[in-house]
Motif scaffolding. Structure first.
Motif: not given
Length: 79
Positions: A1-24
């Motif tokens: 089972m894959i565990e979500i890497n929340w540190d990488e998620f935070k980095f990914f979110k910085q460049y996301s166009e959907k920053k206002n919706d963490n689920f998206e």
């Protein structure tokens, strides 16, 4: 089972166009970072993570089918 890497998620979110919706952002992150294309795998990964599980519950997504409906909610079939 894959565990979500929340540190990488935070980095990914910085460049996301959907920053206002963490689920998206999380859905895009799973597709991009983990190359997930299987909705069942995405749901199971989120259901086995406390933070992601809260996101699912907030949107009343309780099954693979609910997630599928959410993902394809804006998909219109031309007749």
């Amino acid at each position: 089972m894959i565990e979500i890497n929340w540190d990488e998620f935070k980095f990914f979110k910085q460049y996301s166009e959907k920053k206002n919706d963490n689920f998206e952002v999380l859905l895009d992150f799973l597709k991009s970072y983990y190359s997930m294309t299987n909705i069942k795998e995405m749901y199971e990964t989120m259901a086995n993570d406390d933070i992601a599980q809260m996101m699912l519950n907030k949107r009343e997504i309780r099954s693979v089918e609910d997630l599928e409906k959410h993902l394809f909610r804006n998909f219109n079939v031309a007749k």
